[in-house]
Design an enzyme around this catalytic site. Structure first.
Site, short mmCIF file in Angstrom:
data_model
loop_
_atom_site.label_atom_id
_atom_site.label_comp_id
_atom_site.label_asym_id
_atom_site.label_seq_id
_atom_site.Cartn_x
_atom_site.Cartn_y
_atom_site.Cartn_z
NE ARG A 78 -3.23 2.66 2.65
CZ ARG A 78 -3.28 3.47 3.70
NH1 ARG A 78 -2.77 3.11 4.87
NH2 ARG A 78 -3.84 4.65 3.61
CG HIS A 124 -1.19 9.16 3.68
ND1 HIS A 124 -1.29 7.81 3.92
CD2 HIS A 124 -0.83 9.72 4.85
CE1 HIS A 124 -1.00 7.56 5.20
NE2 HIS A 124 -0.71 8.71 5.78
CD GLU A 171 -4.87 7.75 10.00
OE1 GLU A 171 -4.37 8.81 10.42
OE2 GLU A 171 -4.53 6.63 10.41
CG ASN A 313 -5.21 3.63 8.63
OD1 ASN A 313 -5.35 2.68 7.87
ND2 ASN A 313 -4.76 4.80 8.24
CE1 TYR A 315 0.14 2.63 13.42
CE2 TYR A 315 -1.83 3.77 12.69
CZ TYR A 315 -0.58 3.27 12.43
OH TYR A 315 -0.04 3.38 11.19
CD GLU A 383 -1.66 4.06 8.11
OE1 GLU A 383 -1.41 4.47 9.27
OE2 GLU A 383 -1.80 4.81 7.15
C1 GBH Z 1 -1.27 7.16 10.91
O1 GBH Z 1 -1.85 8.17 11.67
C2 GBH Z 1 -0.87 7.75 9.60
O2 GBH Z 1 -1.77 7.37 8.56
C3 GBH Z 1 0.54 7.47 9.21
O3 GBH Z 1 0.90 8.31 8.16
C4 GBH Z 1 1.42 7.60 10.43
O4 GBH Z 1 2.78 7.52 10.12
C5 GBH Z 1 1.04 6.51 11.38
O5 GBH Z 1 -0.32 6.58 11.69
C6 GBH Z 1 1.81 6.49 12.68
O6 GBH Z 1 1.48 7.58 13.47
O7 GBH Z 1 -0.86 12.29 21.20
O8 GBH Z 1 -0.47 14.42 20.19
O9 GBH Z 1 1.27 12.78 20.18
C7 GBH Z 1 -2.27 7.81 12.94
C8 GBH Z 1 -2.85 9.01 13.59
C9 GBH Z 1 -1.61 10.68 14.74
C10 GBH Z 1 -3.01 9.18 15.91
C11 GBH Z 1 -0.90 11.04 16.03
C12 GBH Z 1 -2.33 9.54 17.20
C13 GBH Z 1 -1.16 11.14 18.46
C14 GBH Z 1 -0.71 12.53 18.59
N1 GBH Z 1 -2.14 9.35 14.79
N2 GBH Z 1 -1.79 10.88 17.16
S1 GBH Z 1 -0.16 13.04 20.15
#
Ligand code: GBH
Length: 484
Positions: A78, A124, A171, A313, A315, A383
């Site tokens: 991807r 993106h 996203e 996505n 995490y 993701e």
């Molecule tokens: C994804 O975003 C993206 O699609 C990708 O590009 C990115 O590299 C990957 O995740 C890893 O982050 O608590 O203020 O530090 C995930 C979205 C953005 C969610 C950051 C959590 C925390 C910010 N994420 N956020 S903070």
């Protein structure tokens, strides 16, 4: 009882990246600037001094990177296209950059030659800067959806003979909220961020959200009418969103808070896109007039096409606690507090290398069931991944030994297997984030999400252990028969 496999044999899997995070070569091949080029070069820096000018230099090294995919046994890959490489000024009447088309065309062929299936994300986060300057970019709902439609059509025309898997937008929540509410991503607009000189957190994110919903809808309508019948591909969108449990499981208002938080994260986009329904009631109630209405004309466009799959996505997960008292106009979470520990002090999961990301595989399984139950579309995990604790400060020799990441993948694949075999969820694929350590947006080059170590001085790539074990993890689950 009939037996079924923990993961189906045609389960798609591979690794993911995004253009601005890896390509570099921002001024080569006729590429125009995007809002991320601008954002990364603001003074004072809002990205720890980092920018994507070189990044992983994937633009010049994609062959080497695709050899890694082969080595890792990936079936699919991807990646995203840089809109401003293809249409430097972005707009529907602006010239096409044939050199940009040629670059992605070669890249797609290089994947197919290796037997790797391309999964293409159109957007993106890297809006052409010219569209931002011309009419406010994602804030101009009517203009941007027409420009996105033309960009999407062009990509289907030029690449659709070889690409059968499309993701419109990555996203939209992050683009809308980080770009226009907190200002921590490009274009960095906010009225609550001391670095932002422009923006209105109370109104702009909701416009940017509608603009992305309608841009997706138009691309899907075009694909459904003019391309899917002949190209026989599929099209979806990748939504982020954590799973939330109540901070106090005995408190009904916290249960509501958890559900409301997920509506603000996911329902915002998934209601109109997958259900062809209005925004969630909770959002309409809290935001009132500030939430731009979806009109009958908008629904006609939403109804003109079918989104084939839900790109997820995922995490981490969190606990939600209801907020007492008045809700500020700048709230975008749905009047809740987010916590990583519940009322009893139990952590939501094990700490990774980033404070916001804890490993929560059990809540992942619940998330899969909730999303499938509500929206009913096949899910592809587009993701999933993490940095290991302490990895930011490791040498290459230390970082390639990454048992934390291996366990993270393994436990999340277990959750997928259980969701499929025990909960009846349809999950059809999985992309680990990321193929390479890369530019982690405003966090710069510190956090390392890659299964491949990138040395940012020499640009040498070194596989981490996790890169080489995923193949076996999938094979093992595709052999296991379980009662269904
Ligand atoms: C994804 O975003 C993206 O699609 C990708 O590009 C990115 O590299 C990957 O995740 C890893 O982050 O608590 O203020 O530090 C995930 C979205 C953005 C969610 C950051 C959590 C925390 C910010 N994420 N956020 S903070």
């Amino acid at each position: 009882m009939p037996e079924s496999l923990a993961l189906p044999n045609d389960f798609e899997w591979g690794f993911a990246t995004a253009a601005y995070q890896i390509e570099g070569a921002v001024k080569e091949g006729g590429r125009g600037p995007s809002i991320w080029d601008t954002y990364c070069h603001l003074e004072p820096s809002r990205t720890n001094g980092a920018n994507g000018d070189v990044a992983c230099d994937h633009y010049h090294r994609y062959d080497e990177d695709f050899d890694l995919l082969t080595k890792y046994g990936a079936k699919a890959y991807r990646f995203s296209l840089s809109w401003s490489r293809i249409i430097p000024l972005g707009g529907r009447l602006d010239p096409v950059n044939e050199e940009g088309i040629e670059f992605y065309s070669k890249l797609i062929d290089a994947l197919l030659r290796r037997g790797i299936t391309p999964w293409v994300t159109l957007y993106h986060w890297d809006l052409p800067q010219a569209l931002h300057d011309r009419y406010g970019g994602w804030l101009n709902v009517e203009e941007v959806q027409l420009d996105f439609e033309r960009y999407a059509r062009l990509c289907f025309e030029r690449f659709g003979d070889r690409v059968q898997n499309w993701i419109t937008i990555n996203e939209p929540w992050i683009q809308a909220i980080y770009g226009y509410a907190t200002g921590s991503n490009a274009p960095g607009r906010s009225s609550i961020n001391k670095h932002s000189t422009e923006g209105n957190t109370a109104t702009e994110p909701w416009l940017a959200g509608k603009a992305q919903i309608m841009s997706h809808a138009r691309a899907v309508a075009v694909y459904s009418r003019d391309f899917r019948p002949s190209q026989k591909g599929q099209i979806g969108i990748s939504l982020n969103g954590d799973y939330y449990e109540p901070w106090d499981s005995n408190e009904p208002r916290d249960k509501e808070a958890a559900e409301r938080r997920m509506e603000f994260h996911i329902g915002w986009f998934a209601n109109p896109i997958f259900l062809k329904k209005d925004y969630p009631e909770s959002m309409k109630k809290q935001l009132g007039e500030r939430l731009p209405a979806l009109t009958p004309a908008d629904f006609a466009i939403l109804n003109a096409g079918e989104t084939d799959f839900y790109g997820m996505n995922y995490y981490t997960s969190q606990f939600a606690r209801h907020l007492d008292g008045p809700v500020p106009e700048t709230d975008y979470l749905g009047a809740i507090h987010e916590h990583q520990e519940n009322k009893d002090g139990s952590p939501v999961g094990e700490e990774s290398g980033l404070a916001w990301l804890r490993s929560c595989p059990d809540m992942f399984r619940k998330h899969l069931a909730r999303v499938y139950g509500l929206y009913g579309k096949p899910i592809y995990i587009t993701e999933n991944g993490c940095p290991c604790p302490g990895e930011e400060n490791m040498t290459c020799e230390e970082a390639v030994n990454d048992p934390f990441r291996i366990r993270y993948f393994d436990s999340h694949l277990d959750s997928i297997s259980k969701a499929i075999t025990q909960d009846g969820v349809v999950v059809k694929g999985y992309f680990a984030w990321a193929l390479l350590d890369n530019l982690e947006w405003s966090d710069g080059y510190g956090p390392r999400f890659g299964v491949t170590f990138t040395d940012y001085t020499t640009l040498k790539r070194t596989p981490k252990k996790s890169a080489l074990v995923l193949k076996d993890m999938f094979a093992a689950r595709q052999r296991v028969k379980v009662a269904a």
